[in-house]
Design a protein around this motif. Structure first.
Motif, PDB file in Angstrom:
ATOM      1  N   GLY A 229       0.825  -1.207   0.000  1.00 47.34           N
ATOM      2  CA  GLY A 229       0.000   0.000   0.000  1.00 47.34           C
ATOM      3  C   GLY A 229       0.851   1.245   0.000  1.00 47.34           C
ATOM      4  N   MET A 230       0.277   2.344  -0.425  1.00 47.94           N
ATOM      5  CA  MET A 230       1.007   3.616  -0.493  1.00 47.94           C
ATOM      6  C   MET A 230       0.585   4.507   0.668  1.00 47.94           C
ATOM      7  SD  MET A 230       1.497   4.217  -4.547  1.00 47.94           S
ATOM      8  CE  MET A 230       2.115   2.873  -5.563  1.00 47.94           C
ATOM      9  N   GLY A 231       0.101   5.707   0.398  1.00 42.56           N
ATOM     10  CA  GLY A 231      -0.333   6.591   1.468  1.00 42.56           C
ATOM     11  C   GLY A 231       0.809   7.101   2.321  1.00 42.56           C
ATOM     12  N   ARG A 232       0.510   7.355   3.603  1.00 38.71           N
ATOM     13  CA  ARG A 232       1.490   7.967   4.513  1.00 38.71           C
ATOM     14  C   ARG A 232       2.660   7.046   4.814  1.00 38.71           C
ATOM     15  NH1 ARG A 232      -0.823  12.383   7.251  1.00 38.71           N
ATOM     16  NH2 ARG A 232      -2.985  12.710   6.606  1.00 38.71           N
ATOM     17  N   THR A 233       2.405   5.745   4.792  1.00 43.54           N
ATOM     18  CA  THR A 233       3.458   4.771   5.105  1.00 43.54           C
ATOM     19  C   THR A 233       3.542   3.757   3.967  1.00 43.54           C
ATOM     20  OG1 THR A 233       1.803   3.574   6.427  1.00 43.54           O
ATOM     21  CG2 THR A 233       3.348   4.983   7.614  1.00 43.54           C
ATOM     22  N   PRO A 234       4.300   4.074   2.926  1.00 46.04           N
ATOM     23  CA  PRO A 234       4.382   3.148   1.789  1.00 46.04           C
ATOM     24  C   PRO A 234       5.067   1.845   2.169  1.00 46.04           C
ATOM     25  CG  PRO A 234       6.006   4.902   1.567  1.00 46.04           C
ATOM     26  CD  PRO A 234       5.130   5.273   2.725  1.00 46.04           C
ATOM     27  N   MET A 235       4.440   0.735   1.817  1.00 41.99           N
ATOM     28  CA  MET A 235       5.005  -0.588   2.085  1.00 41.99           C
ATOM     29  C   MET A 235       4.698  -1.492   0.910  1.00 41.99           C
ATOM     30  SD  MET A 235       3.818  -1.255   6.030  1.00 41.99           S
ATOM     31  CE  MET A 235       3.985   0.019   7.298  1.00 41.99           C
ATOM     32  N   THR A 236       5.606  -2.368   0.601  1.00 39.23           N
ATOM     33  CA  THR A 236       5.347  -3.365  -0.430  1.00 39.23           C
ATOM     34  C   THR A 236       4.934  -4.672   0.246  1.00 39.23           C
ATOM     35  OG1 THR A 236       7.712  -3.897  -0.504  1.00 39.23           O
ATOM     36  CG2 THR A 236       6.861  -2.344  -2.143  1.00 39.23           C
ATOM     37  N   ALA A 237       4.142  -5.456  -0.462  1.00 36.92           N
ATOM     38  CA  ALA A 237       3.525  -6.642   0.116  1.00 36.92           C
ATOM     39  C   ALA A 237       4.555  -7.702   0.492  1.00 36.92           C
ATOM     40  CB  ALA A 237       2.511  -7.215  -0.867  1.00 36.92           C
ATOM     41  N   VAL A 238       4.227  -8.456   1.526  1.00 31.76           N
ATOM     42  CA  VAL A 238       5.064  -9.546   2.039  1.00 31.76           C
ATOM     43  C   VAL A 238       4.504 -10.865   1.518  1.00 31.76           C
ATOM     44  CG1 VAL A 238       5.847 -10.740   4.122  1.00 31.76           C
ATOM     45  CG2 VAL A 238       5.626  -8.234   4.113  1.00 31.76           C
ATOM     46  N   VAL A 239       5.364 -11.732   1.009  1.00 33.35           N
ATOM     47  CA  VAL A 239       4.917 -13.015   0.476  1.00 33.35           C
ATOM     48  C   VAL A 239       4.536 -13.948   1.630  1.00 33.35           C
ATOM     49  CG1 VAL A 239       5.535 -15.049  -0.874  1.00 33.35           C
ATOM     50  CG2 VAL A 239       6.305 -12.782  -1.605  1.00 33.35           C
ATOM     51  N   LEU A 240       3.282 -14.422   1.611  1.00 37.45           N
ATOM     52  CA  LEU A 240       2.828 -15.385   2.616  1.00 37.45           C
ATOM     53  C   LEU A 240       2.919 -16.807   2.095  1.00 37.45           C
ATOM     54  CD1 LEU A 240       1.846 -12.821   4.044  1.00 37.45           C
ATOM     55  CD2 LEU A 240      -0.270 -14.047   4.599  1.00 37.45           C
ATOM     56  N   ARG A 241       2.643 -16.985   0.812  1.00 30.23           N
ATOM     57  CA  ARG A 241       2.733 -18.303   0.193  1.00 30.23           C
ATOM     58  C   ARG A 241       3.428 -18.173  -1.161  1.00 30.23           C
ATOM     59  NH1 ARG A 241      -0.453 -23.091   1.162  1.00 30.23           N
ATOM     60  NH2 ARG A 241      -0.952 -23.140   3.398  1.00 30.23           N
ATOM     61  N   GLU A 242       4.493 -18.922  -1.367  1.00 26.54           N
ATOM     62  CA  GLU A 242       5.136 -18.947  -2.674  1.00 26.54           C
ATOM     63  C   GLU A 242       4.302 -19.736  -3.678  1.00 26.54           C
ATOM     64  OE1 GLU A 242       7.589 -17.376  -3.884  1.00 26.54           O
ATOM     65  OE2 GLU A 242       8.648 -16.587  -2.131  1.00 26.54           O
ATOM     66  N   PHE A 243       3.556 -20.707  -3.165  1.00 26.56           N
ATOM     67  CA  PHE A 243       2.681 -21.475  -4.053  1.00 26.56           C
ATOM     68  C   PHE A 243       1.451 -21.941  -3.290  1.00 26.56           C
ATOM     69  CE2 PHE A 243       0.985 -25.246  -6.081  1.00 26.56           C
ATOM     70  CZ  PHE A 243       0.964 -24.877  -7.425  1.00 26.56           C
ATOM     71  N   LEU A 244       0.294 -21.538  -3.781  1.00 27.83           N
ATOM     72  CA  LEU A 244      -0.985 -21.980  -3.247  1.00 27.83           C
ATOM     73  C   LEU A 244      -1.802 -22.540  -4.409  1.00 27.83           C
ATOM     74  CD1 LEU A 244      -2.938 -21.828  -0.664  1.00 27.83           C
ATOM     75  CD2 LEU A 244      -3.971 -19.898  -1.897  1.00 27.83           C
ATOM     76  N   PRO A 245      -2.277 -23.788  -4.346  1.00 32.35           N
ATOM     77  CA  PRO A 245      -3.084 -24.330  -5.440  1.00 32.35           C
ATOM     78  C   PRO A 245      -4.246 -23.394  -5.785  1.00 32.35           C
ATOM     79  CG  PRO A 245      -2.548 -26.051  -3.870  1.00 32.35           C
ATOM     80  CD  PRO A 245      -2.093 -24.764  -3.256  1.00 32.35           C
ATOM     81  N   TRP A 246      -4.482 -23.183  -7.058  1.00 33.61           N
ATOM     82  CA  TRP A 246      -5.473 -22.190  -7.481  1.00 33.61           C
ATOM     83  C   TRP A 246      -6.862 -22.469  -6.919  1.00 33.61           C
ATOM     84  CZ3 TRP A 246      -9.712 -23.960 -10.107  1.00 33.61           C
ATOM     85  CH2 TRP A 246      -9.603 -25.176 -10.791  1.00 33.61           C
TER      86      TRP A 246
END
Length: 610
Positions: A229-246
């Motif tokens: 998310g951007m805004g006042r505190t820009p952060m890039t997303a953290v990977v929770l799962r490298e692979f999750l079956p669709w």
């Protein structure tokens, strides 16, 4: 394209009728302003600086020619302010040195929605009925819910695509619409999906960013990242799962949202986004999501597991729209004519290089119509332009267009034989600027000219920079660069992800601007998503273009002849702006920009002395 079934159509029509009743009760005084506000917001109606603003959902960016024509009609017949409202707005703008507030226009946003800035609320119900006639609405374009799901504008046609993300986006759209678990989240929630090797959907900057991947066995699944998310505190997303079956993606998103709903802050809207929770809790957040997911699957039986049959049903809507066109052979005569015309007309040659991209079908191309030109705000489209784009889509692109993350329109089904006549038609509409991914192909929010939240105006800054850099030879020499402009810290112009970002700030009631360098949205032009860094104090409005010019002049002096990825033993690709910034650091650019500020201050002192 996905076509609404009878249930979808009835739902959208009933929602429009419901809104008409709510509007009439508000107009008659039976519904207070406080009670009406959340109801209009749930349908995409905001009240901005001068007038109401409508945000129309464009799921995963796809528009049919019929929908484009209805948007054109909304712009032409309804996007006209009441005389006294417009007079007051013009008076306010004259005080700031400009009187250009276009009406009868639509505006393409960075999340592929369409906005209108001047529709009176008294006409809002008529507009919603008109939109519903072509399966459009403003549902979940506002409020603390899961917003319109966005995709790569080349979804389904890009040659670097692992799988088409649109069927998954559509299944999620249906699932999230009015889902009781998602109706009152701590804050708004945004999802982006891509199926391509290059992240053209900026997934790293979303609350949930999904990338289709294949595991070692060739099975399809998702790489799941959370907390961007951007805004006042820009952060890039953290990977929770490298692979999750669709099949499990909706069960997993439900787990993420449940944890967010339970632990997300509701006492402070500036700290309510999921990115704050992810940052604060770290591994505990991941553990909570995994435990919730386990319970959903093992105890509840995975109620949102996607069956193969459902994926196949929805995928059938996204097949090649015109098989005969795809199978049409590339005519030698048409190819020779295009080659000869490109040799004779440099503008056509540049357009073919900049605005035309490869397609997964050898006979087809992906064409970008540039909505970036002088005297028209980035992403703005007049009623006439919308109608003519609908014509182009029908004639050249199987009746389909896409809104892009960069506020342009893409025609995804153009045959090679049609490139020359399409270019000629686009030129007649002034939509053939060969500037895609160059400096003047900038992103900008409406800023203080329209938005009540803005600290400063974005559009005059965008226009000043565009006016300075009109020479295509100069733009080509500078090379690919992402310039993003926001009028306030809410970051609707995505300034954090710009190679050059410009942020409007308020300083003692005056408009000032911070400049950041080195950001990226995840595309091939800048690499992995990251926020830019501020270079010193802010600049006055009249200094910004000179400061950008100084930064670019510094880059041209420092860049190396061979960029990353240049062929071995050759210099076939110059170092790009963002590569140079990351190699040499910010100090040379900061010094160049500071010199502009110092010169302006010296000139001001001299004028006062005189």
């Amino acid at each position: 394209m996905y076509r609404y079934n009878e249930f979808d159509k009835a739902f959208v029509a009933s929602r429009a009728a419901q809104f008409r009743d709510q509007l009439e009760r508000w107009q008659s005084g039976k519904l207070s302003e406080e009670a009406f506000r959340p109801l209009r917001l749930q349908n995409g109606w905001y009240v901005q600086r001068h007038a109401p603003m409508l945000r129309v959902a464009v799921p995963y960016g796809e528009l049919s020619s019929a929908q484009l024509r209805v948007l054109a009609r909304v712009a032409r017949d309804y996007d006209a302010p009441e005389t006294d409202v417009y007079a007051r707005a013009l008076a306010a703008q004259r005080a700031l040195g400009t009187t250009r507030l276009p009406t009868h226009h639509a505006h393409f946003t960075t999340r592929t929605n369409v906005q209108f800035n001047w529709i009176p609320l008294a006409k809002a119900a008529d507009v919603m009925d008109l939109l519903a006639s072509v399966d459009m609405h403003g549902i979940q374009t506002s409020g603390n819910c899961i917003r319109n799901i966005s995709c790569d504008e080349r979804a389904g046609v890009a040659p670097d695509e692992i799988a088409d993300p649109r069927p998954f986006a559509e299944i999620m759209r249906q699932w999230t619409t009015l889902h009781p678990e998602f109706a009152f989240l701590p804050r708004k929630f945004k999802i982006a999906i891509t199926g391509a090797a290059e992240d053209r959907a900026a997934t790293g900057w979303h609350d949930v960013g999904l990338r289709l991947v294949r595991d070692a066995h060739g099975e399809l699944g998702f790489r799941v990242a959370v907390g961007g998310g951007m805004g006042r505190t820009p952060m890039t997303a953290v990977v929770l799962r490298e692979f999750l079956p669709w099949q499990q993606i909706m069960n997993y998103i439900e787990a993420v949202v449940r944890v967010y709903n339970q632990f997300g802050r509701r006492d402070n809207k500036y700290k309510a986004r999921i990115k704050i929770l992810v940052k604060a809790e770290g591994q505990r957040f991941v553990d909570e999501v995994e435990e919730e997911f386990r319970q959903i699957v093992d105890i509840d039986g995975g109620p949102h597991t996607i069956p193969h049959a459902e994926l196949e049903r929805v995928s059938a809507h996204f097949m090649v729209p015109d098989a005969a066109a795809v199978e049409r052979a590339i005519a030698p005569a048409a190819a020779r004519e295009l080659e000869a015309a490109a040799h004779a007309q440099p503008l056509l040659r540049r357009w073919l290089e900049r605005n035309v991209a490869a397609h997964r079908h050898a006979s087809m191309r992906i064409v970008t119509l540039s909505f970036k030109r002088l005297l028209q705000a980035p992403g703005d489209a007049s009623a006439e332009q919308l109608e003519r784009v609908a014509d182009l889509a029908e004639r050249f692109s199987a009746g389909e267009a896409r809104v892009s993350h960069t506020q342009n329109v893409v025609l995804p089904w153009v045959h090679v034989n049609d490139l020359l006549p399409l270019w000629q038609a686009a030129c007649a509409l002034q939509l053939a600027s060969a500037n895609v991914h160059l400096l003047t192909d900038m992103i900008a929010c409406p800023g203080g000219d329209f938005c009540a939240l803005a600290n400063a105006r974005s559009l005059p800054i965008a226009e000043s920079i565009a006016e300075r850099y009109q020479d295509l030879d100069e733009l080509d020499d500078i090379g690919e660069i992402d310039l993003h402009i926001s009028g306030c810290i809410n970051s609707c112009g995505h300034h954090h992800s710009g190679h050059i970002g410009i942020l409007g700030v308020d300083k003692d009631g005056a408009e000032w601007y911070q400049i950041t360098l080195g950001g990226a949205d995840g595309s091939a032009r800048g690499g992995e998503a990251r926020p830019g860094k501020v270079i010193g104090p802010s600049f006055a409005a009249h200094e910004v273009t000179d400061a950008v010019d100084a930064v670019l002049t510094c880059y041209l002096a420092l860049r190396e002849p061979c960029g990353e990825g240049a062929g071995e033993g050759s210099c076939d690709r110059r170092e790009t702006f963002v590569e140079t910034v990351r190699r040499v650091g910010l100090e040379p650019f900061k010094a160049a920009a500071d010199a502009v500020r110092a010169h302006a201050e010296q000139a001001a002192r001299a004028e006062q002395t005189t």
